[in-house]
Design an enzyme around this catalytic site. Structure first.
Site, PDB file in Angstrom:
ATOM      1  N   PRO B 693       0.804  -1.225   0.000  1.00 24.57           N
ATOM      2  CA  PRO B 693       0.000   0.000   0.000  1.00 24.57           C
ATOM      3  C   PRO B 693       0.836   1.274   0.000  1.00 24.57           C
ATOM      4  CG  PRO B 693      -0.377  -1.303   2.002  1.00 24.57           C
ATOM      5  CD  PRO B 693       0.566  -2.093   1.138  1.00 24.57           C
ATOM      6  N   LYS B 694       2.017   1.205   0.573  1.00 27.33           N
ATOM      7  CA  LYS B 694       2.845   2.414   0.639  1.00 27.33           C
ATOM      8  C   LYS B 694       3.379   2.788  -0.745  1.00 27.33           C
ATOM      9  CE  LYS B 694       5.661   3.317   4.253  1.00 27.33           C
ATOM     10  NZ  LYS B 694       6.869   3.424   5.107  1.00 27.33           N
ATOM     11  N   GLU B 765       0.486   2.735 -14.797  1.00 30.32           N
ATOM     12  CA  GLU B 765       0.035   3.788 -15.699  1.00 30.32           C
ATOM     13  C   GLU B 765      -1.392   4.230 -15.418  1.00 30.32           C
ATOM     14  OE1 GLU B 765       1.928   2.748 -19.865  1.00 30.32           O
ATOM     15  OE2 GLU B 765       1.539   0.944 -18.730  1.00 30.32           O
TER      16      GLU B 765
END
Ligand code: FES
Ligand code: FES
Lengths: 171, 798
Positions: B693-694, B765
């Site tokens: 998550p970081k 992206e």
């Protein structure tokens, strides 16, 4: 060679013979201190930021021979004997980088920036221009760090790391 | 950097003030001592009940019950962080080789024609001069092979590299000067005098269109009669959207340090395609692939701009001529001259809708600039193929050919600019209908892929919209444009859908070595240009093998390693994850052959066991467990090595696989100056399982910030008379800076994709898409001005 040397991270170093050599290229190519980065070589990105007598400069726009007798600290000189500078640690914890190429410049710039605020130097977003001490709000930090570009987009983590390290101390 | 220090390489200079850099990526942690270890795991909140895994076999049974080690999903700090914050991660231009010389380039100043005279005399007399290479003395070389059917090709064009006197674009390198120092090389290069015989060139978009465009067949689709449906629609939007040339502008300029050792070429590259580049250089130079060794352990940002380029070729050729190692670093200007970016687009975007909001027609056609030799189509209509349920659909892409540097893939090529048109037009339809734009999107949510009826592997964009709207406070938005004003500032909110197709590459392959101390090393020639590959894959390996990340070393970006995994298409995580899963299976099978009769695992089959707590255990009876160390020690083995490659990526042939996002933006537009400030942003993502998550949140934010530049400031200006880029500098090409970037909120659905390796789809992206439209739509909501041409600069709002 006290009076003819540049002090770099505490060591006395003879300046280059070629007066065209920028401080940045001197650090990187002669001294092999590659921590200071080159992103544009024209003062536009901040990747090459180092500290001269505690003030931040872009070393790509500085000629090395001008810095005889001055005290330069680069990213390699920022950590103490007992471990990393607390700002370096905060960058890791707040994920203040992705590729890491702008990172040394961001960190050196932040150290110099905090000193400017302590000296009461106002910025574009400072309300009280006569304040003796500047509170490093998020807006102050964002404005004062805007000379350091990051293309990966780690801006939030960078500001969070700097805020944790300096904002409370300055208030 | 043990992974790049092959034998026989030149030694590195050790300057007086140099720090010790002979550290492995992990080794530097030692410098941090206890603090370093804390840095690695300090923010790890981890799976409940799982501390660092015990290495002894008599682990408590309740720990053995844990599935895997729970590291996937942990907010691990970047493994390469301690090196990077100390400036000790060594990039391509930071390898100092004995006897090395520096290169400087001379660029053409016309777009097309031939070099008439080329006077190098003054340069050759300059101090420190070593060599000048031009078309007259460059070795004979093949052109690059562009991306395409050849799976090892990663070139951006197929033009001759300094092989003749022809000039093909304004900014083409026409001479390489080598000298003892960079200053001497730059000075000598400045003394070279060139005259040209110029020929008429196509350097304006208008001229290129007038010359006639060509259709890109792959992007032409028609379902039903979209033009007729549009004409008959109760509500319709039919408008032209324009996006400009833009450049990647990774902060690290392209750089390469090369050395020949006999017939072997060592390349320290800044690359997102090391194996491709090794193959390419061998092909171009006429040597064997095994004679070229490319490494790229640290890359200072890439974004699609750091595949195979002519600068690596020029450096290798010049080094060969000079018989000395060469460092070639592109100046910032040189990056613009030699590495193309996003193409310019002019898009027709039309939507026809019923009164209830349902779409009867979507038309997405138009023209992108292109060069004859670029493999990158800037396929903006692609984004409209799978976006919304519609009665009819028409897409088409025309190319207008110019004489300029080959356009390249820039983060979310096609989709970044195509989603600006599509998601702006959806907003325009919502305004025309008087409907909330989120409800309009949800009303047109497709049940299967609109193009081919394929099932979606996992599509939860509606949940992303609902969660995001609540978190962002969308209900407080005033739908009337220009109605919210605070002093001089007009305030507005907007949104847009992000989507990016799932990719997994064919070339995944890994070498996994388990040693008897219970540590594992995995080598894959993949890349980390800031995406967090090393950290995320370390977690995936730890999870799969039930190890602690400290017991895992993930090594990458070395052409001598297995795998053919370019950093493109948001495909590295999925490709490498599938490879790791396969390697795990092979390792388990291999370990079972070592099991002895006195082992708790004796007699079990591969189907019955799996990794648990730094070893193997019976799946339904985890008390039958033996550590890796015990298995290897018992078998008197120091290590076990397996090489694995996963099955072909067929999952996306069978179903429609995309990542999605609901992107929200609040802007303030100054009513007097037209200045736009983005005050809030939220990305609500649906991307399958999030590995870390970081790092994922940072990657999402980074994409949104890049899209902020796309929307508001970034524009590569060509002089349309000469084809020359007029602002090849970071001072005149404006990327977002700290003051432009608000705190950006990121959330995700967290719903794993059952058809993707580890449940994770790519994310690199995704957030570049949809965001520019969200900003433009917010500007419309703030001001009532619909700007259909990027970037939305002050003049367009005044
Ligand atoms: S390299 Fe000095 S400011 Fe960019
Ligand atoms: S971390 Fe890559 S440029 Fe800032």
């Amino acid at each position: 060679m006290k009076n003819v040397a540049i002090r770099i991270n505490g060591s006395a170093v003879a300046p280059p013979a070629d007066p065209r050599v920028s401080l940045l290229d001197f650090l990187r190519e002669t001294l092999h201190l590659h921590g200071t980065k080159k992103g544009c070589n024209q003062g536009a990105c901040g990747a090459c930021t180092v500290l001269v007598d505690g003030e931040r400069i872009v070393s790509c726009l500085a000629l090395a021979v001008q810095y005889v007798g001055r005290d330069i600290v680069t990213i390699e000189g920022l950590a103490g004997q007992d471990g990393p500078h607390r700002l370096q640690q905060a960058f890791i914890e707040h994920d203040g980088f992705q590729c890491g190429y702008c990172t040394p410049g961001q960190i050196c710039s932040a150290v110099g920036m905090a000193a400017e605020a302590r000296r009461g130097l106002p910025s574009h977003v400072t309300d009280d221009l006569s304040a003796r001490r500047i509170a490093l709000t998020r807006d102050e930090l964002r404005e004062r760090m805007s000379g350091n570009l990051c293309r990966c987009g780690a801006h939030n983590g960078i500001i969070a790391a700097i805020a944790e390290t300096y904002a409370r101390a300055a208030e | 950097m043990s992974n790049v220090e092959g034998s026989g390489r030149p030694t590195q200079h050790e300057g007086a003030a140099q720090q010790d850099t002979s550290l492995t990526r992990r080794g530097v942690l030692g410098i941090f001592g206890a603090a370093g270890a804390g840095a690695l795991v300090s923010t790890f909140t981890g799976p409940p009940g799982v501390g660092p895994v015990s290495l002894v076999s008599e682990a408590a049974p309740e720990v053995l019950v844990q599935r895997g080690s729970g590291w996937v999903g942990a907010a691990l700090s970047r493994i390469d962080g301690p090196l990077k914050v100390r400036g000790m991660a060594r990039f391509a231009a930071e390898f100092a080789l004995d006897d090395m010389v520096y290169a400087a380039l001379v660029f053409s100043t016309i777009a097309k024609g031939r070099i008439a005279t080329l006077d190098t005399g003054a340069a050759e007399a300059a101090p420190g001069f070593v060599l000048v290479m031009t078309h007259r003395n460059a070795p004979r070389m093949q052109p690059m092979v562009p991306f395409g059917p050849n799976e090892k090709a990663a070139g951006n064009d197929n033009l001759p590299i300094m092989q003749d006197d022809r000039v093909r674009w304004n900014g083409q390198p026409i001479a390489v000067v080598l000298a003892e120092t960079q200053e001497q090389a730059d000075h000598a290069a400045s003394l070279i005098r060139v005259t040209y015989e110029a020929e008429p060139a196509t350097t304006s978009f208008a001229q290129a269109k007038a010359n006639g465009t060509e259709g890109a067949v792959y992007f032409h689709h028609e379902i039903g009669d979209a033009e007729a449906e549009l004409a008959a629609a109760a509500v319709s939007v039919d408008a032209t959207y324009r996006t400009p040339y833009q450049n990647h502008n990774a902060i690290e300029p392209h750089a390469v340090t090369v050395a020949w050792h006999g017939d072997e070429l060592v390349v320290h590259d800044a690359s997102q395609s090391v194996v491709h580049n090794a193959w390419s250089l061998a092909h171009i130079l006429g040597i064997e692939e095994r004679q070229v060794h490319v490494t790229s352990p640290y890359v200072g940002g890439a974004f699609g701009g750091k595949f195979m380029g002519s600068h690596q070729v020029l450096a290798a050729a010049a080094a060969r001529l000079a018989g000395r190692p060469v460092r070639l670093t592109l100046s910032r200007e040189g990056v613009y001259r030699m590495v193309g970016g996003r193409a310019l687009t002019e898009q027709r975007m039309a939507i026809g809708a019923r009164r209830d909001g349902r779409f009867d027609a979507i038309i997405h056609t138009g023209t992108a600039t292109h060069t004859r030799d670029s493999p990158h189509p800037e396929a903006f209509p692609f984004v409209s193929l799978s976006a919304y349920a519609t009665g009819s659909l028409k897409t088409d892409l025309q190319w207008a050919f110019l004489d300029q540097v080959a356009n390249a893939a820039m983060r979310a090529p096609g989709e970044a600019v195509g989603s600006f048109a599509l998601e702006s037009a959806v907003d325009e339809v919502a305004v025309a209908l008087g409907m909330d734009p989120i409800e309009l999107r949800i009303r047109n949510e497709p049940k299967t892929d609109p193009l081919n009826g394929a099932e979606f592997s996992s599509r939860n964009v509606v949940k992303a919209w609902r969660d995001g709207a609540e978190r962002f406070g969308w209900a407080k938005r005033n739908p009337i444009p220009g109605a919210v004003r605070k002093g001089e500032w007009l305030v507005g909110m907007g949104c847009g859908t992000a989507s990016h197709i799932y990719n997994r590459e064919n070339g995944g392959a890994a070498r996994l070595t388990l040693t008897s101390d219970g540590t594992v090393t995995v080598d894959i020639a993949t890349h980390d240009a800031g995406m967090g590959t090393e950290t995320a894959q370390t977690q995936i390996i730890a999870e799969n093998l039930a190890l602690h990340p400290d017991q895992v070393e993930f090594r990458l970006a070395d052409s001598a390693m297995p795998g053919l995994v370019a950093g493109r298409g948001s495909s590295q995580t999925t490709t490498v994850a599938a490879t790791v899963v396969e390697a795990k299976k092979m390792l388990v099978a291999e370990l079972l052959t070592l099991i002895r009769a006195d082992s708790p695992l004796a007699g079990l089959t591969a189907q019955q066991v799996g990794p648990r707590n730094a070893g193997l255990a019976k799946l339904d009876d985890p008390t039958r467990h033996e550590t890796y160390t015990a298995i290897l020690t018992r078998a008197k083995r120091d290590k076990v090595t397996v090489e694995a490659s996963p099955d072909e990526p067929t999952e996306m042939n069978e179903r429609s696989m995309h990542s999605y996002g609901a992107m929200f933006c609040e802007v303030r537009v100054n009513a007097v100056t037209g200045e736009t400030r983005v005050s809030r942003m939220l990305g609500s993502m649906d991307c399958g399982r999030v590995i870390n998550p970081k790092t994922a949140a940072s990657q999402f934010r980074g994409g949104m910030i890049m899209a902020m530049g796309l929307a508001l400031t970034e524009h590569t200006h060509y002089d349309e008379r000469t084809g020359r880029i007029m602002n090849p500098s970071l001072a005149e090409y404006h990327i977002p800076v700290h003051l432009d970037v608000p705190e950006i909120d990121v959330i995700w659905t967290g719903i794993p994709d059952p058809h993707a390796p580890m449940g994770a789809r790519g994310i690199g992206e995704l957030s570049v898409t949809g965001t520019a439209a969200a900003i433009a739509n917010a500007i419309y909501n703030a001001t009532g001005k619909r700007i259909r041409e990027l970037p939305i600069t002050l003049d367009k709002l005044m």
